[in-house]
Design an enzyme around this catalytic site. Structure first.
Site, PDB file in Angstrom:
ATOM      1  N   LYS A 115      -8.131  41.609 -12.744  1.00  0.00           N
ATOM      2  CA  LYS A 115      -7.161  42.441 -13.461  1.00  0.00           C
ATOM      3  C   LYS A 115      -6.745  41.781 -14.782  1.00  0.00           C
ATOM      4  O   LYS A 115      -6.589  42.449 -15.800  1.00  0.00           O
ATOM      5  CB  LYS A 115      -5.932  42.720 -12.567  1.00  0.00           C
ATOM      6  CG  LYS A 115      -6.256  43.707 -11.446  1.00  0.00           C
ATOM      7  CD  LYS A 115      -5.177  43.799 -10.376  1.00  0.00           C
ATOM      8  CE  LYS A 115      -5.678  44.651  -9.210  1.00  0.00           C
ATOM      9  NZ  LYS A 115      -4.745  44.765  -8.086  1.00  0.00           N
TER      10      LYS A 115
ATOM     11  N   GLN B  48       0.753  42.230  -6.231  1.00  0.00           N
ATOM     12  CA  GLN B  48      -0.477  42.342  -5.447  1.00  0.00           C
ATOM     13  C   GLN B  48      -0.156  42.416  -3.953  1.00  0.00           C
ATOM     14  O   GLN B  48       0.667  41.644  -3.443  1.00  0.00           O
ATOM     15  CB  GLN B  48      -1.390  41.136  -5.746  1.00  0.00           C
ATOM     16  CG  GLN B  48      -2.762  41.214  -5.115  1.00  0.00           C
ATOM     17  CD  GLN B  48      -3.652  42.305  -5.680  1.00  0.00           C
ATOM     18  OE1 GLN B  48      -3.449  42.797  -6.775  1.00  0.00           O
ATOM     19  NE2 GLN B  48      -4.651  42.697  -4.906  1.00  0.00           N
TER      20      GLN B  48
ATOM     21  N   ASP C 138       0.762  50.681 -10.711  1.00  0.00           N
ATOM     22  CA  ASP C 138      -0.009  50.904  -9.478  1.00  0.00           C
ATOM     23  C   ASP C 138       0.184  52.335  -8.973  1.00  0.00           C
ATOM     24  O   ASP C 138      -0.634  52.836  -8.201  1.00  0.00           O
ATOM     25  CB  ASP C 138       0.497  49.961  -8.372  1.00  0.00           C
ATOM     26  CG  ASP C 138      -0.444  48.811  -8.071  1.00  0.00           C
ATOM     27  OD1 ASP C 138      -1.655  48.955  -8.310  1.00  0.00           O
ATOM     28  OD2 ASP C 138       0.052  47.781  -7.577  1.00  0.00           O
TER      29      ASP C 138
HETATM   30  N1  GUN Z   1      -4.365  45.080  -3.014  1.00  0.00           N
HETATM   31  C1  GUN Z   1      -5.578  45.681  -2.928  1.00  0.00           C
HETATM   32  N2  GUN Z   1      -5.683  46.654  -3.849  1.00  0.00           N
HETATM   33  C2  GUN Z   1      -4.505  46.685  -4.531  1.00  0.00           C
HETATM   34  C3  GUN Z   1      -4.017  47.462  -5.605  1.00  0.00           C
HETATM   35  O1  GUN Z   1      -4.673  48.371  -6.124  1.00  0.00           O
HETATM   36  N3  GUN Z   1      -2.759  47.160  -6.029  1.00  0.00           N
HETATM   37  C4  GUN Z   1      -2.007  46.191  -5.465  1.00  0.00           C
HETATM   38  N4  GUN Z   1      -0.801  45.990  -5.952  1.00  0.00           N
HETATM   39  N5  GUN Z   1      -2.446  45.440  -4.462  1.00  0.00           N
HETATM   40  C5  GUN Z   1      -3.693  45.691  -4.003  1.00  0.00           C
END
Ligand code: GUN
Length: 283
Positions: free
Chosen positions: A53, A97, A120
């Site tokens: 990311k 996350q 998100d």
């Molecule tokens: N853990 C796995 N995929 C995601 C996501 O798209 N966003 C977040 N915040 N955590 C994750």
């Protein structure tokens, strides 16, 4: 029939190029889009995802910071950090996350993020906005799936879409997005009795269960569009989706591969949401 592939890598590249252009335009106005990512603990997969990311952001001209905290961080400290980011004008998007350590209430943490910075799209306000058609942030994975359908010029109007998997971050928002495009939508559970009887009626199938071979060739109507959200490992340890790709590609009209399908699109849509957040906050 052999299905045409919907190339998530290629489409994600196009989207990233658009993000780069819009980011440059924002920077020319003195706005520097910034994503703050919080990672608590040392889950190996989460470490990889958050690194991606940050790199994706930097490659498109967005800035991103990854804040790492130990697994024994208190929930109160995490909430305080999120609240500080909420009021920091240099921060446009906040991503905590998941999964969080077990002593934390993930939903409570997500609800603490300002909806204006919820890139998100997991906040209850984002879910409500999607439900009502108001402006909010769409969760990145179903948003990416919609972009894939758009990229092949597929009109959902009057079509029947079956979504397998009813999670709050993929299945349910996916159903809302399809419905908004005038599709008829059925949401199934992996435990739905005679799942094949449902999927065989579908013009579009979205598989988002997290289990191999949830969808096999005998469950697919010839010519259907098949979108595979799954991320699993096969017996050889190779990445695979929820769909029996080799079998289903002989029946479907269009299919997304794993890897190289929904995954890169999810990553691209986070950049879109972050940029959008910066644009809205600076409007
Ligand atoms: N853990 C796995 N995929 C995601 C996501 O798209 N966003 C977040 N915040 N955590 C994750």
């Amino acid at each position: 029939m052999t299905a045409q592939l919907i190339d998530g890598n290629a489409l994600a590249r196009t989207i990233r190029a658009e993000v780069t252009g819009r980011t440059q335009a924002l920077k020319a106005r003195g706005v520097h889009p910034h994503l703050s990512i919080i990672l608590v603990g040392d889950d190996p997969a989460s470490q990889v995802y958050t690194k991606h990311k940050v790199n994706d952001s930097n490659e498109t001209g967005l800035s991103a910071t990854l804040e790492r905290y130990p697994a024994d961080m208190s929930e109160a400290d995490l909430l305080a950090r999120v609240k500080a980011l909420n009021v920091d004008p240099k921060v446009h998007g906040i991503l905590v996350q998941l999964p969080l350590p077990r002593h934390m209430d993930s939903q409570k943490v997500i609800e603490t993020i300002s909806p204006e910075k919820d890139v998100d799209g997991f906040h209850i306000a984002s879910a409500g906005a999607l439900m009502t058609g108001a402006k909010g942030f769409w969760p990145c994975t179903p948003y990416g799936c919609m972009k894939m359908l758009e990229s092949i010029g597929y009109s959902l109007r009057g079509k029947h879409a079956v979504v397998i998997g009813r999670s709050n971050i993929v299945g349910k928002p996916m159903a809302m997005m399809l419905l908004a495009q005038s599709a008829t939508v059925t949401i199934c559970h992996s435990a739905t009795a005679d799942l094949g009887a449902m999927t065989r009626q579908a013009d579009v199938i979205v598989a988002a269960v997290g289990k191999r071979n949830v969808l096999t060739a005998d469950m697919v109507k010839p010519g259907a569009v098949v979108i595979d959200v799954g991320m699993n490992r096969n017996d050889e340890g190779k990445l695979c989706g929820d769909v029996d790709f080799e079998g289903v590609r002989e029946v479907a009209g269009w299919i997304t591969p794993v890897p190289g399908g929904v995954g890169p699109m999810t990553r691209a849509m986070l950049l879109v949401n972050t940029l959008e957040a910066a644009e809205r906050q600076s409007a």
